[in-house]
Design a protein around this motif. Structure first.
Motif, PDB file in Angstrom:
ATOM      1  N   ALA A   1       0.845  -1.199   0.000  1.00  0.00           N
ATOM      2  CA  ALA A   1       0.000   0.000   0.000  1.00  0.00           C
ATOM      3  C   ALA A   1       0.876   1.243   0.000  1.00  0.00           C
ATOM      4  O   ALA A   1       0.625   2.183   0.734  1.00  0.00           O
ATOM      5  CB  ALA A   1      -0.903  -0.006   1.234  1.00  0.00           C
ATOM      6  N   GLY A   2       1.926   1.219  -0.822  1.00  0.00           N
ATOM      7  CA  GLY A   2       2.895   2.304  -0.714  1.00  0.00           C
ATOM      8  C   GLY A   2       3.355   2.327   0.735  1.00  0.00           C
ATOM      9  O   GLY A   2       3.525   3.374   1.344  1.00  0.00           O
TER      10      GLY A   2
ATOM     11  N   ASP B   1       2.344  11.080   0.671  1.00  0.00           N
ATOM     12  CA  ASP B   1       3.441  10.679  -0.212  1.00  0.00           C
ATOM     13  C   ASP B   1       3.377  11.446  -1.537  1.00  0.00           C
ATOM     14  O   ASP B   1       2.294  11.721  -2.057  1.00  0.00           O
ATOM     15  CB  ASP B   1       3.384   9.172  -0.461  1.00  0.00           C
TER      16      ASP B   1
HETATM   17  N1  ARG Z   1       3.797   5.577   2.907  1.00  0.00           N
HETATM   18  C1  ARG Z   1       2.875   5.910   3.928  1.00  0.00           C
HETATM   19  C2  ARG Z   1       2.878   4.885   5.022  1.00  0.00           C
HETATM   20  O1  ARG Z   1       3.303   3.791   4.844  1.00  0.00           O
HETATM   21  C3  ARG Z   1       1.453   6.116   3.418  1.00  0.00           C
HETATM   22  C4  ARG Z   1       0.849   4.948   2.745  1.00  0.00           C
HETATM   23  C5  ARG Z   1      -0.614   5.131   2.471  1.00  0.00           C
HETATM   24  N2  ARG Z   1      -1.085   4.122   1.590  1.00  0.00           N
HETATM   25  C6  ARG Z   1      -2.335   4.028   1.093  1.00  0.00           C
HETATM   26  N3  ARG Z   1      -2.584   3.072   0.257  1.00  0.00           N
HETATM   27  N4  ARG Z   1      -3.254   4.873   1.438  1.00  0.00           N
HETATM   28  O2  ARG Z   1       2.425   5.113   6.096  1.00  0.00           O
END
Ligand code: ARG
Length: 255
Positions: free
Chosen positions: A94-95, A191
């Motif tokens: 999810a990043g 991000d």
């Molecule tokens: N990179 C950041 C984290 O890991 C934000 C990730 C949010 N991802 C999303 N799919 N909304 O906390």
């Protein structure tokens, strides 16, 4: 009659046990991905309701390599780590930033991408750089997605007294952006690539030049999961043969 019932019950029970087993077995033909599809270009819902994005395509390539069927489970970002840690999902993409705190509840693959935390403000905002959020007496309302690193960092800075701004936590990234677009808050920390997507899709928002933090994205697994090595090997191959870069380039064209 009683006998018939007993036999029936026994058959049902045995059936249930077998169903349980086969569900487990077929579960291993599946690769269940926990994600939060509010984060283009990493994961979002496409025009036809399908899941699209870098993470989805990398996960698909991994599933193909392992001969498994990819099943995407969309959820609030805040639920991903617990859903992976409890084994409800096989992996989380999810990043998702690697952090020491998260490493206490999940294992991570190698990193497959880097991320940068950026700040979005309305055009003409008096917030010109990250320093303005930390200026003496600053009282801006800063929006973040709940449990993201932006949330963790900024909440921490508020607790430490490093900033006098306040924080608004939203379950979805989209909600944070809508809130900013309608003037309810003064800035959103998110991000950089999703920031670009959201700014492109919402008039009147801009990204500040100053960066907030740099991070590594990786895949999360339940601690000690047998899948970690298997998936990590597949990921490494996909990095080595250029597939991952190809997928990234498709979604993030070089400027
Ligand atoms: N990179 C950041 C984290 O890991 C934000 C990730 C949010 N991802 C999303 N799919 N909304 O906390």
């Amino acid at each position: 009659m009683k006998k018939v019932l007993a036999v029936l019950l026994a058959v049902l029970l045995v059936g249930a046990v077998f169903a349980g087993c086969s569900a487990k077995e077929s579960g291993s033909d599946k690769l269940v991905l926990a994600t939060s599809a509010d984060f283009p270009p990493y994961e979002s819902i496409g025009d036809n309701g399908e899941y699209v994005g870098i993470d989805i395509e990398v996960a698909q390539a991994i599933a193909d390599k392992l001969g498994k069927e990819l099943v995407v489970e969309n959820m609030d970002f805040d639920s991903i780590i617990s859903s992976v840690a409890s084994g409800k999902a096989d992996m989380g993409m999810a990043g998702l930033t690697v952090t020491d705190e998260r490493k206490e509840s999940v294992d991570f693959s190698n990193s497959y991408a880097t991320g940068v935390q950026a700040i979005i403000v309305p055009e003409g905002s008096e917030i010109k750089s990250v320093d303005d959020l930390y200026a003496e007496g600053a009282s801006y309302k800063v929006g973040v997605q709940l449990s993201t690193t932006a949330d963790i960092y900024f909440s921490g800075d508020i607790d430490d007294g490093a900033t006098t701004c306040t924080i608004e936590q939203y379950t979805s990234a989209q909600e944070a952006i809508s809130s900013l677009a309608t003037g309810k808050i003064d800035a959103v920390i998110i991000d950089n690539e999703p920031a670009k997507s959201y700014v492109a899709a919402n008039e009147g928002l801009v990204i500040l030049d100053s960066k907030y933090a740099e991070e590594e994205y990786a895949i999360a697994f339940a601690k000690g999961s047998a899948l970690t090595e298997e998936v990590n090997n597949a990921l490494n191959e996909l990095i080595a043969d250029g597939t991952v870069q190809q997928i990234i380039d498709k979604y993030i064209p070089a400027a």
